[in-house]
Design a protein around this motif. Structure first.
Motif, PDB file in Angstrom:
ATOM      1  N   ASP A   5      39.716  38.195  30.376  1.00 39.68           N
ATOM      2  CA  ASP A   5      39.701  37.564  31.703  1.00 39.68           C
ATOM      3  C   ASP A   5      40.422  38.424  32.733  1.00 39.68           C
ATOM      4  O   ASP A   5      40.000  38.520  33.885  1.00 39.68           O
ATOM      5  CB  ASP A   5      40.322  36.167  31.650  1.00 39.68           C
ATOM      6  N   LYS A   8      38.054  41.232  33.617  1.00 38.59           N
ATOM      7  CA  LYS A   8      36.992  40.736  34.493  1.00 38.59           C
ATOM      8  C   LYS A   8      37.514  40.515  35.902  1.00 38.59           C
ATOM      9  O   LYS A   8      36.822  40.805  36.889  1.00 38.59           O
ATOM     10  CB  LYS A   8      36.396  39.438  33.932  1.00 38.59           C
ATOM     11  N   GLN A   9      38.736  40.031  36.034  1.00 43.38           N
ATOM     12  CA  GLN A   9      39.325  39.800  37.351  1.00 43.38           C
ATOM     13  C   GLN A   9      39.474  41.127  38.102  1.00 43.38           C
ATOM     14  O   GLN A   9      39.113  41.227  39.280  1.00 43.38           O
ATOM     15  CB  GLN A   9      40.670  39.104  37.197  1.00 43.38           C
ATOM     16  N   ASN A  12      35.941  42.460  39.020  1.00 44.00           N
ATOM     17  CA  ASN A  12      35.322  41.754  40.137  1.00 44.00           C
ATOM     18  C   ASN A  12      36.007  42.041  41.471  1.00 44.00           C
ATOM     19  O   ASN A  12      35.400  41.879  42.523  1.00 44.00           O
ATOM     20  CB  ASN A  12      35.288  40.250  39.860  1.00 44.00           C
ATOM     21  N   PRO A  63      31.579  46.593  33.440  1.00 46.51           N
ATOM     22  CA  PRO A  63      30.779  45.359  33.438  1.00 46.51           C
ATOM     23  C   PRO A  63      29.830  45.275  32.231  1.00 46.51           C
ATOM     24  O   PRO A  63      29.629  44.198  31.676  1.00 46.51           O
ATOM     25  CB  PRO A  63      29.995  45.432  34.753  1.00 46.51           C
ATOM     26  N   VAL A  66      32.004  44.310  29.206  1.00 43.90           N
ATOM     27  CA  VAL A  66      32.424  42.906  29.301  1.00 43.90           C
ATOM     28  C   VAL A  66      31.260  41.991  28.926  1.00 43.90           C
ATOM     29  O   VAL A  66      31.421  41.045  28.149  1.00 43.90           O
ATOM     30  CB  VAL A  66      32.959  42.577  30.716  1.00 43.90           C
ATOM     31  N   GLU A  70      31.131  39.417  25.686  1.00 46.81           N
ATOM     32  CA  GLU A  70      30.822  37.994  25.840  1.00 46.81           C
ATOM     33  C   GLU A  70      29.598  37.599  25.017  1.00 46.81           C
ATOM     34  O   GLU A  70      29.564  36.530  24.409  1.00 46.81           O
ATOM     35  CB  GLU A  70      30.620  37.659  27.316  1.00 46.81           C
TER      36      GLU A  70
END
Length: 140
Positions: A5, A8-9, A12, A63, A66, A70
């Motif tokens: 997470d 990803k933060q 983004n 990306p 990630v 997932e």
């Protein structure tokens, strides 16, 4: 916050356009419609072209990685859910007919631990399975 997470933060929050390394300028730029937005400057770019290429490709590589993590985590959760549904129980570690090696773990527990490692959870006991919202605890 689990590490994935956090990644990803950061991902983004970074400039979204594809990044390119422009060797003559010694910098990495985000490119969108002929507009070069400077993202990174490396004063020693002549000595570190591989580093600059690595950094420039991170905008697309991270990306992808990630999404793959997932996807594989979801597959493991599905396998765990199927295993529990098929065998009709959440843990087989205490069944001597199934677990013939002392100290061995059943497939449900191994999957639960693998999912926990990927998600950065301490022990996998709070994995929420795709087909339920209940949290399943396993005691050994």
């Amino acid at each position: 916050m689990p590490r994935l997470d956090e990644i990803k933060q950061r991902m983004n929050a970074a400039t979204l356009e594809p990044w390119v390394y422009i060797e003559e300028w010694g910098s990495i730029h985000a490119v969108a419609d002929d507009d070069f937005t400077e993202v990174v400057i490396c004063p020693d770019h002549d000595d570190r072209p591989d580093d600059m290429t690595f950094i420039a490709n991170a905008r697309e590589d991270v990306p992808w990685l990630v999404a793959r993590v997932e996807e594989l985590t979801a597959a493991m959760e599905t396998m765990l859910a199927w295993s529990i549904k098929y065998w009709g129980r959440e843990c087989e570690c205490d069944d001597p007919e199934i677990m013939t090696t002392p100290g061995a773990k059943c497939q449900q527990c191994m999957l639960r631990e693998a999912i926990a490692k990927v998600k950065g959870e301490p022990d996998g006991q709070d994995i929420v399975l795709p087909w339920t919202t209940d949290r399943h605890a396993i005691e050994h």
